[in-house]
Enzyme design. Structure first.
Site, PDB file in Angstrom:
ATOM      1  N   GLU A 179       0.823  -1.214   0.000  1.00 57.28           N
ATOM      2  CA  GLU A 179       0.000   0.000   0.000  1.00 57.28           C
ATOM      3  C   GLU A 179       0.860   1.269   0.000  1.00 57.28           C
ATOM      4  OE1 GLU A 179      -2.815  -0.305   3.203  1.00 57.28           O
ATOM      5  OE2 GLU A 179      -3.976  -1.853   2.192  1.00 57.28           O
ATOM      6  N   GLU A 250      -6.631  -7.889  -0.892  1.00 55.74           N
ATOM      7  CA  GLU A 250      -7.246  -7.806   0.433  1.00 55.74           C
ATOM      8  C   GLU A 250      -8.719  -7.452   0.302  1.00 55.74           C
ATOM      9  OE1 GLU A 250      -5.391  -5.379   3.385  1.00 55.74           O
ATOM     10  OE2 GLU A 250      -3.387  -6.237   3.063  1.00 55.74           O
TER      11      GLU A 250
END
Length: 810
Positions: A179, A250
């Site tokens: 991320e 995710e």
């Protein structure tokens, strides 16, 4: 009318410099041994469970329809000091991956090595903080040097064990960074070069399998950009090349819980809807559930304000029990999608409007295979649609899957799988004062300190993550007895203030506002006064840019007397890292045996160590420590920390964030298990119990509009009878070693409510209980179809009927 169609031919990208790797990809999917794959994966973190639990967790994940297991690699566990590695016990990542391989599943290895993950310091070892001139996660030579060292260490370990798919092993995907796009702009011109360096470094390790970067829309070729979030079917920008597949690294099955916040539940229906949406709208072919099993943040590994229980609402709960209906509903989804996976991966897609907010996506192949996904995007209203000359009822915000374009195998909003109730039962009470011993932590004074400074030191840089606790001590000269006001501004998480050895006040921050101020009136004596401030961090930070610059601990200290404010910030301060009980290792059998323990005293005081012993409960049910009578601290079983507890920090509804703390069976001996607690506040250990955790009740609820179980689908049967006899069913199953002992409720007709609250309605088959008892009592599992005939005829013609059953498991 056909409003869109696509089909990508052309280049298949080989994601390795090694000749002829077994895992490649194109714009449709990962390609394993020449076959396109539509894969469901689930995150199970090896250090958040135990080696004893791994086989069962992986087996239940496979039974839930998963093809792969995803895990981060936890750098701070594996390299606690530079060049000193630890892969023992819960850290044995090779053993974990080999267990996944033994059960026939793939692995996605998310090396990071920054992982966030609500894990202390985002997985980075704290010693990195002290490397000269280091800037984490940027185009910074010191950081890149250590990051590359560790990444190479892990890759070489996997290669040496022949665990990559290119070597015949299970690892078919790896991740570098995590991320990063969330923080990249903060690094200005040092951000983009770091992204390119990280990608090139990873690819250069020649694993023979593709690499991904999640939340990195511009991931450099050949690295695949992936999505994280709850709605990647709506939010994902898509692959940054037509030759890359759409990957969801995710899919959040829950929200991680923090102290003081109310738990938010994500429904099984919403998860299933978003998965189907991602497959169709984004042509998604790899979906990973984060978490599939959350587990336990043992020890001090949870990040700031994160509770010890992690993602307990995942399909497998903290203890490894199936969380129903989430586990079962997703299993049905996976089975339905797999019925048409070849058509999805190799067919052509067309989409048709069925109404203002309704749509059909159809996949077809030359061999006449056909699969359809019928969408109702109206979030409020059900819809009736016509598709291929047939009428279909679509619940609000739902997707129906038709593997043959004719019959509904699954609808995301229609839950047919059972619900379950988890309960705890006291197995061992620890309510006798005779079984407890206590030891009071000493309150240090300035003269006791060996470390001193003429300023308030930053906490993390002082403790080096050796302890949650740092004592700040100073002496204050007072001319006469008086009542004064002490004010402390803290960037830590919790503060306990002592004057001359007596507690005068405590305060704490919160997850969204971790800094706080303690202001309290204190009695000062004429002469020298000892001021001792215990600053406590409830976990290190785990995210954000410039993590190495974060500050914690006390910021300013003042004393006001007679309208005069004296600033103590630049006084001479003494420091003690950690607690004396920590240094003497009271939590271990050996350390505990050397302490001068006292008999339990009911008039307890803060900063007290307690110990007791207990025998392990019989059976194989999970075990938990009920700490509902305590305040705040940490608990150990036979020297193993089962995590921090903070019972006194309540959620908005006035309840503790967590009461039960998981004791893995592998931590226990048959008898004489040592329980040690450090209690910061004033708790009552006589209220503690050792409980067993189990699924005590199961419930099923279907109507004639529920699709039959997907397992009943037989595509290979002749088309004129292949769906004959398929009907909705209530299927009940008790966990291992338990049978259905009692039918608590049964009604075929119009029962009101659902599995959470129910009652017999105006229409009810009078033999409902008898039919269900005959089918289910004494059995581990039973199946009761929705059928008028099964219940002796239609109890109320013309009225839609439902079947609702709740049973007890013992």
């Amino acid at each position: 009318m056909v409003v869109g169609r696509w089909w990508w031919f052309g280049l298949v990208v080989v994601a390795t410099a090694v000749g002829g790797g077994d895992v490649t990809y194109d714009g449709k999917s990962l390609i394993v041994d020449g076959q396109r794959k539509l894969l469901f994966s689930g995150s199970i973190h090896y250090p958040r469970s135990t080696p004893h639990m791994w086989p069962s967790l992986i087996s239940k994940a496979k039974a839930g329809g998963l093809d792969a297991i995803d895990t981060y690699v936890f750098w701070n566990l594996h390299e606690p000091q530079p060049g000193q590695y630890d892969f023992s016990g819960r850290r044995d990542i090779v053993r974990f991956i080999k267990e996944v391989e033994a059960q026939g599943l793939y692995v996605c290895l998310r090396i990071g090595p920054f992982i966030e993950s609500e894990w202390s310091y985002g997985g980075l070892p704290f010693w990195l903080h002290d490397v000269p001139d280091i800037v984490f996660r940027s185009d910074n030579e010191p950081f890149k040097f250590y990051m590359q060292n560790f990444t190479t260490k892990i890759v070489d370990m996997m290669k040496s064990e022949r665990l990559y798919a290119s070597q015949g092993g299970p690892i078919l995907l790896s991740q570098i960074e995590n991320e990063y796009q969330n923080v990249e702009k903060a690094f200005h011109d040092k951000g983009p070069p770091y992204v390119h360096w990280a990608a090139a470094m990873a690819v250069g390790l020649e694993t023979g399998v593709p690499w991904v970067m999640c939340k990195q829309d511009d991931a450099p070729d050949p690295v695949i950009n992936a999505c994280n979030g709850m709605r990647c079917g709506e939010t994902f920008v898509g692959p940054n090349s037509p030759n890359k597949p759409a990957i969801w690294t995710e899919n959040w099955t829950h929200f991680y819980d923090i102290y003081g916040n109310k738990t938010k539940i994500r429904s099984a229906q919403d998860i299933a809807y978003q998965v189907a949406l991602f497959i169709v709208k984004m042509n998604g072919s790899y979906i990973n559930y984060y978490m599939y099993h959350g587990g336990t943040n043992f020890g001090r590994m949870a990040s700031s304000f994160v509770i010890t229980s992690y993602y307990d609402q995942a399909p497998l709960d903290e203890y490894g029990l199936t969380r129903q209906p989430k586990w079962g509903h997703l299993k049905e989804l996976h089975a339905a999608v797999k019925l048409c996976s070849d058509t999805l991966l190799y067919g052509q897609q067309s989409n048709f409007s069925l109404g203002a907010l309704q749509e059909a996506y159809v996949y077809s192949r030359d061999n006449r295979e056909c699969a359809a996904f019928l969408f109702n995007m109206d979030k409020v209203n059900d819809a009736e649609v016509q598709f291929l000359n047939r009428t279909f009822q679509l619940p609000a915000k739902s997707i129906s899957i038709l593997p043959d374009c004719t019959n509904v195998a699954f609808n995301t909003a229609k839950v047919s799988t059972q619900m379950s109730t988890r309960s705890t039962q006291k197995a061992v009470g620890l309510d006798s004062p005779e079984i407890w011993k206590e030891w009071n932590e000493a309150i240090p004074a300035f003269d006791d300190s060996l470390l001193r400074s003429d300023s308030l030191l930053e906490q993390m840089n002082t403790t080096k993550d050796a302890s949650d606790y740092l004592w700040y001590t100073t002496s204050y000269q007072q001319s006469e007895d008086s009542q004064s006001v002490i004010t402390v501004n803290s960037r830590g998480h919790v503060l306990h203030t002592f004057v001359n050895g007596a507690l005068v006040g405590s305060a704490h921050g919160a997850f969204r506002n971790q800094s706080f101020t303690l202001e309290t009136t204190v009695p000062l004596n004429s002469g020298l006064n000892n001021i001792s401030l215990l600053s406590n961090m409830v976990g290190l930070p785990d995210s954000g840019a410039f993590l190495e610059r974060r500050a914690a601990g006390l910021h300013t200290v003042t004393i006001q007397e007679n309208q005069v404010v004296k600033n103590l910030t630049n006084y001479s301060w003494g420091y003690q890292v950690g607690l004396l009980g920590e240094r003497l290792q009271f939590h271990t059998e050996e350390g505990s045996s050397h302490a001068q323990w006292l008999n339990f005293n009911s008039s307890s005081q803060p900063l007290t160590w307690y110990k007791s012993k207990f025998d392990a409960p019989g059976g194989n049910d999970p075990v938990a420590l009920n700490l509902g009578s305590m305040g705040k601290g940490e608990a150990w079983i036979n020297g193993e920390s089962i995590g921090r507890y903070w019972i006194s920090f309540h959620t908005p509804d006035g309840s503790p964030s967590q009461i039960w703390y998981h004791i893995p069976r592998s931590f226990l001996k048959p008898t004489d298990n040592l329980l040690v607690l450090f209690e910061e506040e004033i708790g009552n250990p006589l209220g503690i119990s050792v409980d067993i955790v189990s699924i005590s009740k199961v419930c099923g609820h279907v109507s004639d509009s529920n699709p039959p179980p997907v397992v009943s689908w037989r595509r290979e049967m002749p088309s004129h009878n292949k769906h004959h006899g398929r009907r909705p069913k209530v299927q009940l199953r008790c966990p291992s070693e338990r049978n259905i002992s009692k039918i608590l409720f049964a009604s075929f007709g119009s029962p009101s409510g659902d599995c959470k609250s129910y009652a017999v309605g105006s229409c009810h088959s009078t033999n409902s209980m008898a039919v269900v008892e005959k089918a289910c009592l004494g059995k581990k599992m039973c199946s009761i179809p929705w059928s008028n005939k099964k219940f002796g005829g239609d109890p109320c013609p013309g009225i839609p009927k439902r079947l609702l059953i709740e049973a007890e498991c013992q």
